[in-house]
Design a protein around this motif. Structure first.
Motif: not given
Ligand code: NAD
Length: 684
Positions: A132, A260-262, A280, A285, A326-327, A347-349, A351, A359, A407, A554, A592
């Motif tokens: 995260g 990590g989680m994504s 990604e 990763r 990039n998404i 699920q980019t970070s 937070h 990015c 998410y 969440r 998160g």
């Protein structure tokens, strides 16, 4: 004033016991991901304070040498990690018997800490970040060693107090009390914001524990695969009209993040038999997930990604495609080429959106890292512009029939912070929620948490594959797949868990279960330990659960009685678990969704086969889950009310939940409308 000599004499547990001489700076191995520089905003006075704070761990004979080194770390990386004290080589959660300690819990926690920092598990192992983007086990390597020394000394009559990564000390308690009590990142209300927290972290007085990073219960991306699998599967059933006994065959899920989680998304969509494209920006990763077999194919071309996906959809074949890019670019392509996406998330970070978690479009991952390092003034604007474009694309796709859900990464909140107020339901602020739902609000809350189903997990501390296989079988025997469709999904999950090769790091397993399921399985495992069929087991859960976390964006997004902005439930869960004798309890700020946005907690319970632990299981596990169900029921969540009514019948004379009466909506509406009309006419 006390001399440093007196201070050294007053401690029997201290860093210098580990070293005769100052250790050499260990080399940084090539290919190990490094955390980006954190924002350095300390003024001169605070910089001095940060240095003095870090030197509290260090014997004075090394201060002259270490003070400039720590200052360099602070200026170049935004934090003092104490790299010199990093153990050389690869950290790994080893079999529990290989650890020193005066009690099984002290040894077990060392396994968990080392697993959280395993190079194959941790996101930035050199910076003690497990997952995260910012979730740390503790703040620096001095703390790491000291914690281990304390855990080796810890006995059954003591509790170790962990204060945001800092081991405050050992204090007498009792065998029935937790062996470790952890808090991370808690702030006093008026300072509970990212800016104040960032200062505290740079000063070395606060740690971002995420959830299971600082709570020492992370089990690699597997921990999140089951939740992701359940989420996308049930999103498909609920939003795409797929029958309850069917899966995502022929459906397309698009998202971002293989971190990590994504990183669980590819594997989850494959297990759910669907087709996934995950964007990604960091190739390292993608490589990790490819090596694990958690994605099956990589492309840099959106056209290729969507063509392969369409073929697989047609053939009803499951596949997880990593899109290296990039998404936002991927979604631009989908919008321009009118591609039908069934399920969409992100699920980019978000937070930690300005700290490197997101990015921006038009910038490569490497350029992003350089911009962060050089403290580029325009970076924030680039992130905001990208988020606004991202939102436009999501909106267009949603208008065309895609089901989009947040998410739990604070994506919607980040878009709002980037200046898009129309994303809020009330068009002004997030207090009433957003125009898109979060996965908990729409899916996990009503379908899982309201029944008490949550991310129960265990680690076989022996490190043996056969122990994990035995526990998998034992857990499967405890599930009745005919009871509810959720039970059938969980049964299938555990039946196929070994085949799906989910383990990264220690021999661990995740299995969503409700309160009774968790207790039954825990008792069975403890009996197996008692009989010598398996070695000791560490039991726990993600904080992301029915009762552990108050987070309006969440976990508690489907709490609609106004109490979604309160944090009483998470604090009660934590205190109640401590009172009932869990081996470890943890309470964190943020998780998160970022500082100030959530309070979350979890537990660890070491199954040593004893009758004492049987008693803890009986009194603590049901509480841990049902406290959350009770609160959800009180918020008038229908499924929780059902669960609570059944619980009151089943546990008559033992437990009792207060269940809400329901007011007549029409009567209330009429009454209030009339009163307001009255008020208006009097005031005019
Ligand atoms: N899966 C869940 O159920 C769940 C639960 C809790 C929290 N979350 C949240 O999800 C987020 C991700 O968690 P994580 O542990 O994977 O974090 P992470 O930082 O390890 O991974 C995020 C990934 O997104 C990539 N990325 C960033 N911007 C991108 C962009 N514009 N396009 C494509 N890729 C981009 C990064 O390179 C990174 O690999 C966090 O905010 C976390 O709190 C998810």
């Amino acid at each position: 004033m006390h001399s440093n000599k007196e201070i050294s004499k007053a401690m029997t547990i201290k860093l210098e016991d580990l070293y005769d001489d100052l250790p050499e700076m260990p080399p940084f191995a090539e290919g190990i991901r490094r955390a980006p520089a954190r924002r350095f905003t300390l003024d001169r006075q605070d910089t001095e304070l940060a240095l003095k704070n870090a030197l509290r761990y260090i014997p004075p004979k090394w201060h002259q040498q270490l003070a400039p080194e720590f200052l360099d770390e602070l200026l170049s990386r935004g934090r003092i990690y104490g790299y010199r004290f990093r153990p050389p080589g690869h950290i790994k959660g080893r079999p529990v018997d290989e650890y020193r300690g005066s009690c099984i819990e002290g040894r077990a926690f060392q396994v968990m800490i080392d697993n959280n920092l395993d190079f194959d598990v941790a996101l930035y192992p050199y910076e003690l970040v497990t997952y995260g983007e910012t979730g740390q086990v503790c703040q620096n390597w001095m703390q790491y060693h000291l914690i281990k020394k304390y855990l080796q000394a810890l006995n059954q009559e003591q509790t170790l107090v962990m204060d945001s990564g800092h081991p405050l000390g050992l204090f007498t308690s009792s065998p029935h009390a937790p062996r470790v009590i952890i808090t991370n990142g808690l702030m006093v209300g008026c300072f509970d914001d990212p800016q104040n927290w960032n200062r505290a972290a740079a000063l070395g007085v606060s740690n971002y524990g995420q959830m299971t990073a600082g709570g020492w219960m992370y089990i690699g991306p597997q921990g999140i695969v089951h939740g992701t699998y359940s989420t996308i599967l049930n999103a498909g059933r609920d939003k795409l009209g797929i029958a309850a006994d069917q899966n995502l065959s022929g459906r397309l899920f698009v998202s971002s993040g293989l971190g990590g989680m994504s990183g669980a998304q590819g594997k989850a969509v494959e297990i759910a038999n669907g087709v996934g494209i995950i964007a990604e920006v960091d190739y390292s990763r993608i490589e990790t997930r490819l090596k694990q077999g958690w994605v099956n194919r990589v492309t840099e071309e959106p056209a290729e990604a969507f063509t392969v996906a369409a073929e697989c959809q047609q053939q009803k074949k499951s596949i997880a495609i990593a899109f290296y890019g990039n998404i936002v670019d991927l979604l631009e392509y989908a919008v321009n080429h009118k591609i039908k996406i069934d399920l969409l998330s992100d699920q980019t970070s978000c937070h930690a959106v300005y700290e490197g978690g997101y990015c921006p479009q038009g910038v490569s991952f490497e350029e992003r890292t350089e911009l962060l390092r050089s403290g580029h003034a325009g970076f924030r604007e680039m992130v905001d512009a990208s988020l606004r474009r991202h939102y436009e694309l999501v909106k267009t796709l949603a208008d065309r029939g895609t089901y989009f859900f947040d998410y739990g990464n604070s994506f919607l909140k980040a878009v709002f912070d980037a200046g898009v107020s129309e994303i809020c339901k009330n068009g002004k602020n997030p207090i009433d929620g957003f125009v898109f739902q979060s996965y908990v609000e729409d899916i996990m809350g009503p379908i899982l948490f309201d029944y008490g189903y949550g991310p129960f997990r265990w680690v076989c501390l022996s490190g043996k594959d056969e122990d994990l296989a035995k526990t998998d079988r034992a857990a499967m025997e405890c599930i009745d797949p005919e009871r509810r469709f959720q039970d059938r999904d969980n049964y299938v999950w555990i039946r196929d868990a070994q085949k799906n090769k989910l383990v990264v790091g220690t021999k661990a397993r995740i299995l969503y279960q409700d309160a009774m399921g968790r207790m039954t399985i825990a008792l069975k495992f403890n009996a197996m330990v008692r009989k010598g069929e398996i070695g000791p087991v560490m039991l726990g859960r993600d904080h992301h659960d029915t009762g552990g976390t108050d987070s309006p964006f969440r976990e508690t997004a489907n709490i609609k009685d106004g109490s979604n902005i309160t944090a009483d439930m998470a604090v009660h869960c934590y205190a109640g678990n401590a009172a009932r004798g869990m081996s470890l309890v943890a309470l964190h700020n943020g998780g998160g969704v970022g500082i100030g946005n959530a309070i979350n907690g979890g537990f660890g319970l070491v199954l040593d086969g004893s009758e004492r632990v049987d008693a803890v299981i009986r009194r603590a596990i049901l509480w841990d889950v049902m406290g959350g169900v009770a609160r959800r029921a009180w918020a008038r969540n229908e499924n929780s009310i059902d669960t609570s009514i059944q619980y009151n019948q089943m546990r008559k004379g033992a437990d009792h939940i207060t269940i809400p009466y329901k007011a007549d909506d029409k009567m209330i509406e009429k009454l209030v409308t009339e009163k307001f009309k009255d008020k208006k006419s009097k005031s005019t």
